[in-house]
Design a protein around this motif. Structure first.
Motif, PDB file in Angstrom:
ATOM      1  N   ILE A 134       0.866  -1.180   0.000  1.00 15.87           N
ATOM      2  CA  ILE A 134       0.000   0.000   0.000  1.00 15.87           C
ATOM      3  C   ILE A 134       0.899   1.225   0.000  1.00 15.87           C
ATOM      4  O   ILE A 134       1.816   1.330   0.815  1.00 15.87           O
ATOM      5  CB  ILE A 134      -0.925   0.004   1.234  1.00 15.87           C
ATOM      6  CG1 ILE A 134      -1.921  -1.155   1.136  1.00 15.87           C
ATOM      7  CG2 ILE A 134      -1.638   1.341   1.370  1.00 15.87           C
ATOM      8  CD1 ILE A 134      -2.783  -1.326   2.366  1.00 15.87           C
ATOM      9  N   ASP A 135       0.643   2.140  -0.886  1.00 18.36           N
ATOM     10  CA  ASP A 135       1.413   3.380  -0.950  1.00 18.36           C
ATOM     11  C   ASP A 135       0.822   4.428  -0.010  1.00 18.36           C
ATOM     12  O   ASP A 135       1.531   5.024   0.787  1.00 18.36           O
ATOM     13  CB  ASP A 135       1.411   3.931  -2.382  1.00 18.36           C
ATOM     14  CG  ASP A 135       2.230   5.193  -2.497  1.00 18.36           C
ATOM     15  OD1 ASP A 135       3.464   5.074  -2.554  1.00 18.36           O
ATOM     16  OD2 ASP A 135       1.634   6.296  -2.490  1.00 18.36           O
ATOM     17  N   HIS A 136      -0.472   4.670  -0.113  1.00 20.77           N
ATOM     18  CA  HIS A 136      -1.134   5.613   0.780  1.00 20.77           C
ATOM     19  C   HIS A 136      -2.615   5.273   0.888  1.00 20.77           C
ATOM     20  O   HIS A 136      -3.153   4.555   0.059  1.00 20.77           O
ATOM     21  CB  HIS A 136      -0.957   7.062   0.300  1.00 20.77           C
ATOM     22  CG  HIS A 136      -1.727   7.404  -0.937  1.00 20.77           C
ATOM     23  ND1 HIS A 136      -1.258   7.101  -2.203  1.00 20.77           N
ATOM     24  CD2 HIS A 136      -2.931   7.990  -1.109  1.00 20.77           C
ATOM     25  CE1 HIS A 136      -2.145   7.514  -3.098  1.00 20.77           C
ATOM     26  NE2 HIS A 136      -3.178   8.048  -2.461  1.00 20.77           N
ATOM     27  N   ILE A 137      -3.206   5.796   1.932  1.00 21.87           N
ATOM     28  CA  ILE A 137      -4.647   5.729   2.104  1.00 21.87           C
ATOM     29  C   ILE A 137      -5.124   7.154   2.344  1.00 21.87           C
ATOM     30  O   ILE A 137      -4.312   8.065   2.549  1.00 21.87           O
ATOM     31  CB  ILE A 137      -5.060   4.800   3.268  1.00 21.87           C
ATOM     32  CG1 ILE A 137      -4.460   5.301   4.580  1.00 21.87           C
ATOM     33  CG2 ILE A 137      -4.641   3.369   2.997  1.00 21.87           C
ATOM     34  CD1 ILE A 137      -5.012   4.623   5.783  1.00 21.87           C
ATOM     35  N   LYS A 194      -2.694  18.083   2.568  1.00 19.11           N
ATOM     36  CA  LYS A 194      -1.851  17.611   3.677  1.00 19.11           C
ATOM     37  C   LYS A 194      -1.784  16.096   3.686  1.00 19.11           C
ATOM     38  O   LYS A 194      -2.766  15.411   3.400  1.00 19.11           O
ATOM     39  CB  LYS A 194      -2.410  18.074   5.019  1.00 19.11           C
ATOM     40  CG  LYS A 194      -2.478  19.561   5.185  1.00 19.11           C
ATOM     41  CD  LYS A 194      -1.313  20.092   5.935  1.00 19.11           C
ATOM     42  CE  LYS A 194      -1.616  21.568   6.191  1.00 19.11           C
ATOM     43  NZ  LYS A 194      -0.510  22.332   6.517  1.00 19.11           N
ATOM     44  N   ALA A 195      -0.597  15.595   4.038  1.00 16.31           N
ATOM     45  CA  ALA A 195      -0.370  14.162   4.188  1.00 16.31           C
ATOM     46  C   ALA A 195       0.399  13.922   5.470  1.00 16.31           C
ATOM     47  O   ALA A 195       1.126  14.788   5.954  1.00 16.31           O
ATOM     48  CB  ALA A 195       0.404  13.611   2.993  1.00 16.31           C
ATOM     49  N   GLN A 231       5.135   4.917   4.009  1.00 14.28           N
ATOM     50  CA  GLN A 231       3.739   5.104   3.671  1.00 14.28           C
ATOM     51  C   GLN A 231       3.288   6.515   4.038  1.00 14.28           C
ATOM     52  O   GLN A 231       3.996   7.251   4.714  1.00 14.28           O
ATOM     53  CB  GLN A 231       2.840   4.104   4.414  1.00 14.28           C
ATOM     54  CG  GLN A 231       3.006   2.666   4.002  1.00 14.28           C
ATOM     55  CD  GLN A 231       4.176   1.998   4.697  1.00 14.28           C
ATOM     56  OE1 GLN A 231       4.435   2.236   5.859  1.00 14.28           O
ATOM     57  NE2 GLN A 231       4.897   1.174   3.988  1.00 14.28           N
ATOM     58  N   LYS A 232       2.070   6.828   3.597  1.00 13.85           N
ATOM     59  CA  LYS A 232       1.478   8.085   4.017  1.00 13.85           C
ATOM     60  C   LYS A 232      -0.036   7.968   4.051  1.00 13.85           C
ATOM     61  O   LYS A 232      -0.630   7.085   3.430  1.00 13.85           O
ATOM     62  CB  LYS A 232       1.908   9.250   3.123  1.00 13.85           C
ATOM     63  CG  LYS A 232       1.335   9.236   1.736  1.00 13.85           C
ATOM     64  CD  LYS A 232       1.724  10.506   0.978  1.00 13.85           C
ATOM     65  CE  LYS A 232       1.071  10.527  -0.393  1.00 13.85           C
ATOM     66  NZ  LYS A 232       1.118  11.853  -0.984  1.00 13.85           N
ATOM     67  N   ILE A 233      -0.627   8.864   4.819  1.00 15.89           N
ATOM     68  CA  ILE A 233      -2.071   9.025   4.880  1.00 15.89           C
ATOM     69  C   ILE A 233      -2.371  10.415   4.353  1.00 15.89           C
ATOM     70  O   ILE A 233      -1.876  11.407   4.903  1.00 15.89           O
ATOM     71  CB  ILE A 233      -2.600   8.889   6.320  1.00 15.89           C
ATOM     72  CG1 ILE A 233      -2.293   7.504   6.884  1.00 15.89           C
ATOM     73  CG2 ILE A 233      -4.096   9.189   6.367  1.00 15.89           C
ATOM     74  CD1 ILE A 233      -2.597   7.358   8.370  1.00 15.89           C
ATOM     75  N   ASN A 234      -3.151  10.506   3.298  1.00 15.04           N
ATOM     76  CA  ASN A 234      -3.610  11.801   2.811  1.00 15.04           C
ATOM     77  C   ASN A 234      -4.865  12.184   3.576  1.00 15.04           C
ATOM     78  O   ASN A 234      -5.694  11.326   3.899  1.00 15.04           O
ATOM     79  CB  ASN A 234      -3.925  11.746   1.316  1.00 15.04           C
ATOM     80  CG  ASN A 234      -2.680  11.588   0.467  1.00 15.04           C
ATOM     81  OD1 ASN A 234      -1.564  11.767   0.919  1.00 15.04           O
ATOM     82  ND2 ASN A 234      -2.885  11.241  -0.786  1.00 15.04           N
ATOM     83  N   LEU A 235      -5.016  13.461   3.867  1.00 14.75           N
ATOM     84  CA  LEU A 235      -6.197  13.955   4.562  1.00 14.75           C
ATOM     85  C   LEU A 235      -7.060  14.755   3.591  1.00 14.75           C
ATOM     86  O   LEU A 235      -6.537  15.520   2.779  1.00 14.75           O
ATOM     87  CB  LEU A 235      -5.785  14.833   5.742  1.00 14.75           C
ATOM     88  CG  LEU A 235      -4.943  14.151   6.817  1.00 14.75           C
ATOM     89  CD1 LEU A 235      -4.486  15.164   7.858  1.00 14.75           C
ATOM     90  CD2 LEU A 235      -5.711  13.021   7.473  1.00 14.75           C
TER      91      LEU A 235
END
Length: 122
Positions: free
Chosen positions: A5-8, A38-39, A45-49
């Motif tokens: 998974i790259d980002h969610i 914003k991430a 990994q990262k979470i985008n908001l």
């Protein structure tokens, strides 16, 4: 075919408040990208908001996220860390099964109601 998974993406009411929570409580790095989005970065990994309605291709709603994050902290150290930051625990420590085997998990909610599971491999 799929390697990781790259980002969610999490949908939140207030991006700055959410970014502050994840930075202060879970040590994630806040990054601004793509015209002010914003991430939250951690590891590779990262979470985008996003706010409600920002992305029209999905069926997002606030508080519907359910994440499992892995830590190297012991469950007791994690409980103490969360308590110092005023985070209420909803469940745990409890035995669960992660992608690579048995884990011990602690559950809590972020300010928008997303369920956060922080786990360590046994």
């Amino acid at each position: 075919m799929i390697s990781r998974i790259d980002h969610i993406v999490l949908t939140v009411r207030d991006i700055d408040r959410a970014a502050g929570f994840y930075s202060a409580v879970l040590g994630m790095q806040v990054e601004t990208f793509a015209g002010g989005r914003k991430a939250l970065h951690f590891g590779t990994q990262k979470i985008n908001l996003q706010t409600l309605g920002q992305e029209t291709r999905n069926h997002a709603c606030i508080g519907s996220g359910d994440l499992c994050l892995i830590t190297d902290m012991t469950p007791q150290d994690l409980l103490e860390h969360l308590a110092l930051r005023g985070v209420s625990i909803t469940e745990g420590p409890v035995a669960k099964t992660g992608a690579r085997g048995p884990i011990t998990s602690i559950y809590f909610n972020d300010p928008d109601g997303n369920l956060i599971e922080v786990s360590s491999y046994d």
